[in-house]
Design an enzyme around this catalytic site. Sequence first.
Site, PDB file in Angstrom:
ATOM      1  N   LYS A 182       0.922  -1.273  -0.034  1.00  0.00           N
ATOM      2  CA  LYS A 182       0.080   0.039   0.032  1.00  0.00           C
ATOM      3  C   LYS A 182       0.927   1.168  -0.101  1.00  0.00           C
ATOM      4  CE  LYS A 182      -1.877   3.177   1.749  1.00  0.00           C
ATOM      5  NZ  LYS A 182      -1.622   4.430   1.463  1.00  0.00           N
ATOM      6  N   GLU A 257       8.772   1.234  11.713  1.00  0.00           N
ATOM      7  CA  GLU A 257       9.830   2.241  11.485  1.00  0.00           C
ATOM      8  C   GLU A 257       9.075   3.784  11.561  1.00  0.00           C
ATOM      9  OE1 GLU A 257      12.844   1.228  11.237  1.00  0.00           O
ATOM     10  OE2 GLU A 257      12.994  -0.761  10.156  1.00  0.00           O
ATOM     11  N   CYS A 291      13.535  10.770   7.436  1.00  0.00           N
ATOM     12  CA  CYS A 291      13.474  10.214   8.830  1.00  0.00           C
ATOM     13  C   CYS A 291      14.636  10.412   9.826  1.00  0.00           C
ATOM     14  CB  CYS A 291      12.933   8.864   8.873  1.00  0.00           C
ATOM     15  SG  CYS A 291      14.150   7.504   7.995  1.00  0.00           S
ATOM     16  N   GLU A 389       8.989  16.384  15.560  1.00  0.00           N
ATOM     17  CA  GLU A 389       9.511  16.301  13.945  1.00  0.00           C
ATOM     18  C   GLU A 389       8.855  17.139  13.142  1.00  0.00           C
ATOM     19  OE1 GLU A 389       8.249  12.532  11.962  1.00  0.00           O
ATOM     20  OE2 GLU A 389      10.656  12.263  11.234  1.00  0.00           O
TER      21      GLU A 389
HETATM   22  P1  NAD Z   1       2.122   8.516   7.501  1.00  0.00           P
HETATM   23  O1  NAD Z   1       2.264   7.824   8.619  1.00  0.00           O
HETATM   24  O2  NAD Z   1       1.266   9.832   7.373  1.00  0.00           O
HETATM   25  O3  NAD Z   1       1.693   7.510   6.181  1.00  0.00           O
HETATM   26  C1  NAD Z   1       2.301   6.278   5.956  1.00  0.00           C
HETATM   27  C2  NAD Z   1       1.703   5.267   5.497  1.00  0.00           C
HETATM   28  O4  NAD Z   1       0.690   4.779   6.195  1.00  0.00           O
HETATM   29  C3  NAD Z   1       1.045   5.704   4.061  1.00  0.00           C
HETATM   30  O5  NAD Z   1       0.910   4.939   3.203  1.00  0.00           O
HETATM   31  C4  NAD Z   1      -0.502   6.158   4.725  1.00  0.00           C
HETATM   32  O6  NAD Z   1      -1.356   6.085   3.772  1.00  0.00           O
HETATM   33  C5  NAD Z   1      -0.631   4.744   5.508  1.00  0.00           C
HETATM   34  N1  NAD Z   1      -1.598   4.936   6.708  1.00  0.00           N
HETATM   35  C6  NAD Z   1      -1.948   6.204   7.182  1.00  0.00           C
HETATM   36  N2  NAD Z   1      -3.066   5.844   8.313  1.00  0.00           N
HETATM   37  C7  NAD Z   1      -3.059   4.620   8.413  1.00  0.00           C
HETATM   38  C8  NAD Z   1      -3.828   3.807   9.027  1.00  0.00           C
HETATM   39  N3  NAD Z   1      -4.735   4.211  10.059  1.00  0.00           N
HETATM   40  N4  NAD Z   1      -3.585   2.245   8.853  1.00  0.00           N
HETATM   41  C9  NAD Z   1      -2.819   1.894   7.981  1.00  0.00           C
HETATM   42  N5  NAD Z   1      -2.147   2.675   7.173  1.00  0.00           N
HETATM   43  C10 NAD Z   1      -2.207   4.067   7.305  1.00  0.00           C
HETATM   44  O7  NAD Z   1       3.639   9.017   7.181  1.00  0.00           O
HETATM   45  P2  NAD Z   1       4.207   9.850   5.917  1.00  0.00           P
HETATM   46  O8  NAD Z   1       3.875  10.953   6.408  1.00  0.00           O
HETATM   47  O9  NAD Z   1       4.003   9.171   4.704  1.00  0.00           O
HETATM   48  O10 NAD Z   1       5.790   9.655   6.063  1.00  0.00           O
HETATM   49  C11 NAD Z   1       6.710  10.349   6.982  1.00  0.00           C
HETATM   50  C12 NAD Z   1       6.692   9.900   8.045  1.00  0.00           C
HETATM   51  O11 NAD Z   1       7.527   8.611   7.914  1.00  0.00           O
HETATM   52  C13 NAD Z   1       7.882  10.621   8.909  1.00  0.00           C
HETATM   53  O12 NAD Z   1       7.305  10.585  10.458  1.00  0.00           O
HETATM   54  C14 NAD Z   1       9.067  10.001   8.915  1.00  0.00           C
HETATM   55  O13 NAD Z   1       9.939  10.278   9.864  1.00  0.00           O
HETATM   56  C15 NAD Z   1       8.626   8.608   8.751  1.00  0.00           C
HETATM   57  N6  NAD Z   1       9.618   7.649   8.047  1.00  0.00           N
HETATM   58  C16 NAD Z   1      10.352   6.805   9.071  1.00  0.00           C
HETATM   59  C17 NAD Z   1      11.330   6.041   8.467  1.00  0.00           C
HETATM   60  C18 NAD Z   1      12.052   5.094   9.250  1.00  0.00           C
HETATM   61  O14 NAD Z   1      12.760   4.312   8.720  1.00  0.00           O
HETATM   62  N7  NAD Z   1      12.025   5.073  10.552  1.00  0.00           N
HETATM   63  C19 NAD Z   1      11.783   6.163   7.113  1.00  0.00           C
HETATM   64  C20 NAD Z   1      10.942   7.053   6.202  1.00  0.00           C
HETATM   65  C21 NAD Z   1       9.829   7.968   6.992  1.00  0.00           C
END
Ligand code: NAD
Length: 510
Positions: A182, A257, A291, A389
Amino acid sequence: MTSAPAGLPEKIQHYIDGQLTDSVSGEWFDVLEPTTNETYIQCASGDKADVDLAVAAAKRAFDEGPWPRMLPRERARILYKVADEVAAMNERLGAIESFDSGLPIRQAKGQAVRAAENFRFFADLIVAIEDNAFKMPGRQINFVNRKPKGVAGLITPWNTPFMQESWKLAPAMASGCTVVLKPAEFTPASAQLWTEVMENAGVPNGVFNIVHGFGESAGDSLVKHEDVRVISFTGETTTGQTIYRNCAATMKTMSLELGGKSPAVIFEDADFEAALDSTLFGVFSLNGERCTASSRLLVQRSIYDRFVEAYVERANKIKVGPPSDPTTELAALVHPEHYKKVMEYIEIGKGEATLAAGGGRPDDLPEGNYVQPTVFTDVPRTARIFQEEIFGPVVAITPFEDEAEALDLANDVKYGLAAYVWTNDIKRAITFSQAIESGMVWINSHNVRDLRTPFGGVKGSGLGQEGGYRSLEVYTDQQAIHVTLGDVHTTRFGATGYSENDPGLAGPGA
Ligand code: NAD
């Protein structure tokens, strides 16, 4: 409507059981191009009905298909083909990724090479990995039967989307799982390339599926589906918490993550220029949407003024421009919603600390999601821009007097993903690094990874670690098989007489 870059179809569809399909509901959502925020393509908006179809296809491929039953070498050969296909589309992927996510083209290029490397790495690992056998001579032999868990749900964020997807697809597929991906709804375009890659590499139908859509519908349905055995998620900490709760009902394995607010700690004896280069790159590369960004700089008081002056001078010279320009260093943030969030943090920061560079939109870029490289100094630890963040080109700089204060500041946030330590004192570098509450520490470097090492965060930055064989542990169960050699000794319930040699409840012992 702005036109889509070459190499994309007219619309982005789901991919289920080897077929591109529209949503069952017929719904679509608009995908925006970050330099104008105009819609440039539509994407199928999936929900439970589409997830049900994709999971059913993945389950069929797992239960009946060849993928989990292949010899490791056979599967590895296909994964090598996947890697070759991915590497061959470097230019095309770079252009699509840069257009769709707003990443500067120079930084978007090379993502395919890195993604291909993930597939080669895990292909090699499944051929080389050993499992344990434990012998008790004459009595028992016990061995580990490593089994793929089944259908894996992979949920990915919008920063470096294709690379993030590869980081989950490669170990999941190498383990023998079948998958439903997804992708993030802000950046669904590059995921479309996987369909071509998997077909050309000969991945059997149903092994790899994509359902696009919003987190609250498509993502949520995947997390709650009872036939999905493992969820690997990368995204925000608050989303991770929701997923954690939602996985409980079906007792899934999870790998989370999550976000970060990583410190770079610069001691007075550090290599000044190297620390400067690296901490600028660490927060302003990938548009600051990273991240592991070094978004908090903790600088020893004795070099603080000199460091801040040099840092601000360089930050002011960072070239902000269109993602397609090869000289651009910082381009447009991914989406207007994210742009609004980053701008709000900048306004908050103005009331909490000293604004030393940037602080708004560049004058020459009146539309699109452009933000100046923004530097706040003298940031107190209580400030929201120190604690939360931002995920954009914004850095908080704070002075410290000594090691104890530096450590206290470094650990005083809810996150614990990465940390960077700059010092030439080897003893301090190691003892300080060991005391930092983070999953990863780089000494005298920015984020350069060895794929064999653990990757993941502690505290609010995640649960479980991936990287090397640890990724395979996420996607496999280790079944213990115990085999009796010689006679089995059993306490004889219901039999008459009592033997001196009755083993009771004890096993044979090690
Ligand atoms: P997000 O949490 O908004 O979304 C990530 C994914 O989760 C998307 O595909 C979204 O559609 C899905 N999602 C959202 N709500 C959901 C739910 N209730 N159930 C299931 N899936 C759901 O994150 P983002 O804004 O896309 O990404 C940025 C974030 O990701 C930042 O906080 C960043 O630090 C983190 N990140 C972490 C790492 C790591 O390795 N630790 C790497 C890259 C990004």
